[in-house]
Design a protein around this motif. Sequence first.
Motif, short mmCIF file in Angstrom:
data_model
loop_
_atom_site.label_atom_id
_atom_site.label_comp_id
_atom_site.label_asym_id
_atom_site.label_seq_id
_atom_site.Cartn_x
_atom_site.Cartn_y
_atom_site.Cartn_z
N TYR A 41 -6.77 -14.84 -12.82
CA TYR A 41 -5.76 -13.93 -11.95
C TYR A 41 -5.46 -14.91 -10.58
CZ TYR A 41 -8.90 -11.51 -9.12
OH TYR A 41 -9.97 -10.88 -8.32
N THR A 99 -0.85 -4.21 -10.25
CA THR A 99 -1.16 -2.67 -10.20
C THR A 99 -1.88 -2.37 -9.03
OG1 THR A 99 -1.16 -2.88 -12.79
CG2 THR A 99 -2.63 -0.94 -11.65
N LEU A 100 -2.75 -3.15 -8.69
CA LEU A 100 -3.73 -3.07 -7.51
C LEU A 100 -2.68 -2.93 -6.36
CD1 LEU A 100 -6.74 -4.73 -6.03
CD2 LEU A 100 -4.82 -4.94 -4.63
N HIS A 113 -9.58 9.75 -7.93
CA HIS A 113 -8.54 9.04 -8.94
C HIS A 113 -7.81 8.10 -8.17
CE1 HIS A 113 -6.25 12.66 -8.11
NE2 HIS A 113 -5.17 11.82 -8.57
N GLN A 145 -11.07 -7.89 -5.92
CA GLN A 145 -9.74 -8.10 -5.77
C GLN A 145 -9.03 -8.35 -4.31
OE1 GLN A 145 -8.03 -5.91 -8.86
NE2 GLN A 145 -7.97 -7.56 -10.28
N ASN A 195 -0.80 0.59 -6.48
CA ASN A 195 -2.10 1.65 -6.03
C ASN A 195 -2.28 1.60 -4.62
OD1 ASN A 195 -1.91 2.40 -8.84
ND2 ASN A 195 -4.21 1.12 -9.21
N LYS A 234 -0.97 -8.88 -14.09
CA LYS A 234 -0.61 -7.52 -14.19
C LYS A 234 -1.49 -6.67 -13.18
CE LYS A 234 3.16 -8.10 -16.84
NZ LYS A 234 4.50 -7.61 -16.20
N ASP A 235 -2.87 -7.03 -13.42
CA ASP A 235 -3.88 -6.16 -12.58
C ASP A 235 -3.69 -6.25 -11.21
OD1 ASP A 235 -4.98 -5.30 -15.17
OD2 ASP A 235 -6.58 -6.80 -14.90
N GLU A 265 -8.39 4.45 -8.31
CA GLU A 265 -8.39 3.75 -9.55
C GLU A 265 -7.61 2.60 -9.49
OE1 GLU A 265 -7.38 6.20 -12.60
OE2 GLU A 265 -9.09 7.60 -12.20
N GLY A 266 -8.20 1.25 -10.06
CA GLY A 266 -7.50 -0.07 -9.72
C GLY A 266 -7.44 -0.62 -8.49
N ILE A 267 -8.29 -0.22 -7.71
CA ILE A 267 -8.17 -1.03 -6.50
C ILE A 267 -9.76 -1.36 -6.27
CG2 ILE A 267 -8.11 -0.73 -3.77
CD1 ILE A 267 -6.12 1.39 -4.34
N SER A 268 -10.13 -2.66 -6.47
CA SER A 268 -11.47 -3.28 -6.52
C SER A 268 -11.47 -4.11 -5.09
CB SER A 268 -11.52 -4.31 -7.68
OG SER A 268 -12.41 -5.14 -7.28
#
Length: 604
Positions: free
Chosen positions: A422, A303-304, A364, A373, A307, A299-300, A367-370
């Motif tokens: 993941y 989400t990435l 903001h 990853q 985003n 799921k992450d 957010e969620g963008i690493s």
Amino acid sequence: MKNVMEAKEIREKIKKGELKTRKNKRRRSSVWERFREVLNVDDSSAGYVICNACEALYVYDSHKTGTSNMVHHQCGAQRDQPRQTNTIASFVSRESKKVPSEVKSKFVDDCVDLCCLDMRPFDIVSGKGFVQVAQTLINIGATYGAVDANAIIPHRQTVCDRAKQRAAVEKEKLSEVIHKVIEDGGIAVTMSTDEFNKRAYTVLTCHYINEKWHLDSHILATVEFDCHLKKTSENIRDQVTTVLINYGVPGEKVVFVSDQGPNIKAALQPYHWTPCSAHILNTVLRQTFSEKSAPEGIKDVLTLLDNCKSLVTFLKRTGAVASLTHTVIQECEVRWNSKVNMLEAVLKTYSDIRKLLEDKDQLHRMEGISEEQLMHLIEFLTLFKLAINELEGEKHPVIHTVLLWFLKLRKHCEPKFGDPSYMVLLRARASSLLEENMLITPTHKVATFLCPRFKSLKMLTPEDRWEVMKQVRALTGLNEQPSGPQNAAEEGPSVTNAPSAAGQGGRDCGRAKKQQVDFSEWEDETHFVDEVEEYCSTNVACEESSEDNLLSFWEKQDRSFPRLRRLARRILCIPATSAASERSFSAAGRIMEARRNRLNPWHS
């Protein structure tokens, strides 16, 4: 030319020795072969040049006037003769005359007017067609002098009619080529709908190996689908059959390559059909990252991706992308490799984007963008991107690599040491979808066998290898093999009723006679070796068996493996994807635009 009084004075000074003339050997222009430079006594330039033949005088300044007036000079003795200009030599050769910078600047302004007044892209001036038209106009001007452009430029209807005529001629030429290689051709078929008035078109692209053993391709037709008919398999098949009949191509002689759309797949079911490998890989990736039935552990990742899409949309809509050192790319599901291209662009400009958003108080959006990853996903998707790019090639054979890429990607989807949870789930899901969707046909396996580097088919099981050999023998007509030597042990030796050597005299006396007794029970066993076995046992040099030299290798096998050579010409021309037809739709998008949405197929 100087006026008569001044010219007379200068000539008098030359005769008196107050001025002198000298051939300018330092100049490279051929015009100096007809002119001499007028000099003062101290060898400084007097500002004039004089014709060797008619002694016509011209003002000359190397920094201002140049040699333009000298170039257009015609001697009095030659004025009554027609001027002959070698247009090709003077304007196409490398030693063409240097154009003054102010003339070039004026031409640039005219190109700007072309793009602005006719609303054309700037790169039109670098296109082959524009350069060809410009060269023709230059040649006309050089031959006939300054002419009115309106007297040369044809009417649009004239261009349209000429396009139809040339299309008919080119179609006739293509028909002749296809008839020569009718046994060896492959055809890629796709369908698409343009975005302006929902008119559907079908593109057929023919692929074949020509007489020089080069892989070639031509568009057979771009046909509009009747808007009153439904896109059923029967209607699509009728349309495809009509195109093939127009070229005199029997459908059973070719191989069709297309995506796995249910209607297209059903339409081509009666024919030899091969799926587009790039579409399959794109489908695998799309389903891998689909939210439907996605395991909780990825799921992450989803989400990435969402985003990243939102971030790219924000950067493009606000114009902030202009402040970045590199542009960003938006993902499009129907565009191959767009997902990994988007992630690569975001990672490359990650720090710049972060600083830009921080200055705009929009941090903001990151957010969620690493970064970690991003790197893991890019590493996973890069091999798929490489596979699709390689498989959509049409300048060299690629059908033999489909099986190899499938095995390579399947191995790539196995869990790697150090993978986060993941990525383990992501690889497992992709592996399952790859096994489910990737369709490896007997054609793919035969094509791999025809590549000398992989002719042993080590990647297959013994049963599969046996099936491939059986398929190859069936395609080459090598199924019927002579029976082996008969075992006559049970019958024992036999003696014929023919007279023996001892019983004959005269001229045959003392000469060895043909053996009449059957000793086959003690003969060495001999095995029939067909082309397939000979090919498998032949050692081929690495450079000869490389994929770049694959067609060159088979071109030389007309004596060693004539049947396999014919089979290679039939199989290796088949494209692995329908990318050739897809590119035709991309090019057609530049023709069928909002301002030209009433074009029919004959005009486009």
